[in-house]
Write an enzyme that holds these catalytic residues in place. Structure first.
Site, PDB file in Angstrom:
ATOM      1  CG  ASP A   1      -2.173   0.848   1.016  1.00  0.00           C
ATOM      2  OD1 ASP A   1      -3.283   0.268   0.984  1.00  0.00           O
ATOM      3  OD2 ASP A   1      -2.048   2.087   0.856  1.00  0.00           O
TER       4      ASP A   1
ATOM      5  CB  THR B   1     -13.953   0.736   1.024  1.00  0.00           C
ATOM      6  OG1 THR B   1     -14.155   1.588  -0.114  1.00  0.00           O
ATOM      7  CG2 THR B   1     -14.401  -0.670   0.719  1.00  0.00           C
TER       8      THR B   1
ATOM      9  CE1 TYR C   1     -12.584   3.933  -9.165  1.00  0.00           C
ATOM     10  CE2 TYR C   1     -14.799   3.433  -9.949  1.00  0.00           C
ATOM     11  CZ  TYR C   1     -13.734   3.159  -9.105  1.00  0.00           C
ATOM     12  OH  TYR C   1     -13.815   2.118  -8.207  1.00  0.00           O
TER      13      TYR C   1
ATOM     14  CE  LYS D   1     -11.562   0.521 -10.485  1.00  0.00           C
ATOM     15  NZ  LYS D   1     -10.574  -0.348  -9.817  1.00  0.00           N
TER      16      LYS D   1
HETATM   17  N1  LIG Z   1     -15.617   0.619  -2.511  1.00  0.00           N
HETATM   18  C1  LIG Z   1     -16.324   0.487  -3.618  1.00  0.00           C
HETATM   19  O1  LIG Z   1     -17.537   0.778  -3.649  1.00  0.00           O
HETATM   20  C2  LIG Z   1     -15.659  -0.024  -4.860  1.00  0.00           C
HETATM   21  C3  LIG Z   1     -16.478  -0.396  -5.943  1.00  0.00           C
HETATM   22  C4  LIG Z   1     -15.894  -0.882  -7.087  1.00  0.00           C
HETATM   23  C5  LIG Z   1     -14.517  -1.004  -7.176  1.00  0.00           C
HETATM   24  N2  LIG Z   1     -13.742  -0.625  -6.120  1.00  0.00           N
HETATM   25  C6  LIG Z   1     -12.298  -0.781  -6.251  1.00  0.00           C
HETATM   26  O2  LIG Z   1     -11.793  -1.537  -5.179  1.00  0.00           O
HETATM   27  C7  LIG Z   1     -10.411  -1.250  -5.029  1.00  0.00           C
HETATM   28  C8  LIG Z   1     -10.115  -1.015  -3.559  1.00  0.00           C
HETATM   29  O3  LIG Z   1     -10.704   0.209  -3.144  1.00  0.00           O
HETATM   30  P1  LIG Z   1     -11.467   0.369  -1.761  1.00  0.00           P
HETATM   31  O4  LIG Z   1     -12.877   0.576  -2.085  1.00  0.00           O
HETATM   32  O5  LIG Z   1     -11.103  -0.708  -0.841  1.00  0.00           O
HETATM   33  O6  LIG Z   1     -10.901   1.796  -1.306  1.00  0.00           O
HETATM   34  P2  LIG Z   1      -9.959   2.210  -0.101  1.00  0.00           P
HETATM   35  O7  LIG Z   1      -9.719   3.661  -0.314  1.00  0.00           O
HETATM   36  O8  LIG Z   1     -10.544   1.770   1.183  1.00  0.00           O
HETATM   37  O9  LIG Z   1      -8.613   1.404  -0.351  1.00  0.00           O
HETATM   38  C9  LIG Z   1      -7.745   1.718  -1.414  1.00  0.00           C
HETATM   39  C10 LIG Z   1      -6.316   1.517  -0.934  1.00  0.00           C
HETATM   40  O10 LIG Z   1      -5.443   1.706  -2.066  1.00  0.00           O
HETATM   41  C11 LIG Z   1      -4.316   2.427  -1.610  1.00  0.00           C
HETATM   42  N3  LIG Z   1      -3.708   3.132  -2.735  1.00  0.00           N
HETATM   43  C12 LIG Z   1      -4.196   4.197  -3.423  1.00  0.00           C
HETATM   44  N4  LIG Z   1      -3.327   4.582  -4.357  1.00  0.00           N
HETATM   45  C13 LIG Z   1      -2.258   3.737  -4.282  1.00  0.00           C
HETATM   46  C14 LIG Z   1      -1.056   3.625  -4.992  1.00  0.00           C
HETATM   47  N5  LIG Z   1      -0.739   4.467  -5.993  1.00  0.00           N
HETATM   48  N6  LIG Z   1      -0.199   2.627  -4.665  1.00  0.00           N
HETATM   49  C15 LIG Z   1      -0.485   1.775  -3.655  1.00  0.00           C
HETATM   50  N7  LIG Z   1      -1.611   1.847  -2.927  1.00  0.00           N
HETATM   51  C16 LIG Z   1      -2.500   2.815  -3.244  1.00  0.00           C
HETATM   52  C17 LIG Z   1      -4.859   3.389  -0.566  1.00  0.00           C
HETATM   53  O11 LIG Z   1      -3.819   3.872   0.287  1.00  0.00           O
HETATM   54  C18 LIG Z   1      -5.885   2.534   0.139  1.00  0.00           C
HETATM   55  O12 LIG Z   1      -5.326   1.867   1.263  1.00  0.00           O
HETATM   56  C19 LIG Z   1     -10.121  -0.052  -5.937  1.00  0.00           C
HETATM   57  O13 LIG Z   1      -9.535  -0.521  -7.124  1.00  0.00           O
HETATM   58  C20 LIG Z   1     -11.493   0.499  -6.219  1.00  0.00           C
HETATM   59  O14 LIG Z   1     -11.546   1.206  -7.425  1.00  0.00           O
HETATM   60  C21 LIG Z   1     -14.282  -0.146  -4.960  1.00  0.00           C
END
Ligand SMILES: NC(=O)c1ccc[n+]([C@@H]2O[C@H](COP(=O)([O-])OP(=O)(O)OC[C@H]3O[C@@H](n4cnc5c(N)ncnc54)[C@H](O)[C@@H]3O)[C@@H](O)[C@H]2O)c1
Length: 266
Positions: free
Chosen positions: A36, A187, A152, A156
């Site tokens: 991370d 999240t 975004y 994706k």
């Molecule tokens: N939460 C949702 O509703 C949702 C829906 C669809 C897809 N997603 C995807 O799920 C994945 C996880 O996101 P999440 O929802 O858990 O969000 P989150 O913000 O809780 O976690 C994302 C993590 O990625 C880390 N991060 C960001 N940029 C980074 C980088 N350049 N290098 C290394 N680490 C980095 C952040 O520090 C964070 O800990 C993402 O790809 C997001 O697009 C989330």
């Protein structure tokens, strides 16, 4: 393929979906390399895992930094052969096209798409050398439908296309690659929007299963795709969204449509 002595490299492991994936894959028997950009968050995940008796190491690495990723992979492999990679690190900029700056567009594409590329390019040779493995990429329903945020959605969509492309390329190395498309999940990425009541309520009403997802809802799907239970699955996307994009959301008009139809038949 047994997970004995193997490790999973999980990006975004400091929060949300990545963190839940790290916990779930550790429970399934894998050592965890928790990657991370937020090193403290990665360490917190690792502390939690090691307290529960799992093997894990934290890496404060930005996935867009190829040198840092290249240096991390051999260190992660000291935990065990890298049999699983979960690409989950991501960010969002909630803007329409005309509101977005070029820098914002580039940053979202850089982390959410190029970051996945950098991880793949550096992990795949180690995975192939270990005899193969399974890669799971976190995409989004935003890759399937217009979702409101152009950069975004574009990133994706790229993840979905890249995953299909790579299924053929990686099969000879005994590597499967699939994606998971979450709907709306509690999240860090959407804590602010979901704390707004009108957005929270609209999300619930647009979700046939009637609730917002939890990170564990996604981690269990990731664990399935990573495992030999999905041994014949590659190049697939599994939508885990409580049904959100399975249908048009007619809202209150849905009932009106049905009654109108039955009146016509009378
Ligand atoms: N939460 C949702 O509703 C949702 C829906 C669809 C897809 N997603 C995807 O799920 C994945 C996880 O996101 P999440 O929802 O858990 O969000 P989150 O913000 O809780 O976690 C994302 C993590 O990625 C880390 N991060 C960001 N940029 C980074 C980088 N350049 N290098 C290394 N680490 C980095 C952040 O520090 C964070 O800990 C993402 O790809 C997001 O697009 C989330």
């Amino acid at each position: 393929m047994s997970y004995d002595g193997a490790c999973a490299i999980v990006t975004g492991a400091g929060s949300g979906i990545g963190r839940a994936c790290a916990r779930r894959l550790a429970a399934d028997g894998l050592a965890i390399a928790a990657v991370d950009a937020n090193e403290e968050a990665a360490k917190a995940t690792v502390d939690e895992l090691t307290k529960d008796g799992h093997r894990a190491a934290a890496f404060g690495v930005d996935v867009t930094d190829e040198d840092a990723v290249a240096a991390m992979v051999p260190q992660a492999a000291e935990l065990g052969a890298p049999r699983v990679l979960v690409n989950a690190a991501g960010i969002i900029v909630r803007k329409k096209l005309l509101e977005s700056t070029l820098d914002e567009w580039r940053r979202v594409l850089d982390v959410n798409l190029t970051g996945y590329f950098v991880m793949l390019k550096n992990v795949i040779p180690a995975m192939a050398a270990a005899g193969g493995g399974s890669i799971v990429q976190i995409a989004s329903i935003a890759g399937h439908i217009g979702y409101g945020f152009t950069s975004y959605t574009a990133a994706k969509g790229g993840v979905l296309a890249m995953t299909k492309q790579l299924a053929g390329e990686l099969a000879a190395d005994n590597i499967r690659i699939n994606s998971v498309s979450p709907g709306v999940v509690h999240t860090g990425i959407n804590r602010d929007t979901l704390s707004t009541q009108v957005i929270h309520d609209a999300t619930v009403s647009a979700t046939p299963l009637g609730r917002i997802g939890q990170p564990e809802d996604i981690a269990s799907v990731v664990a399935f795709l990573a495992s030999e239970n999905a041994g014949y699955v590659t190049g697939a996307d599994l939508v885990a969204d409580g049904g959100m994009i399975s249908q048009v959301n007619w809202g209150d008009a849905g009932e009106r449509l049905h009654s109108y139809h039955s009146q016509e038949q009378r």
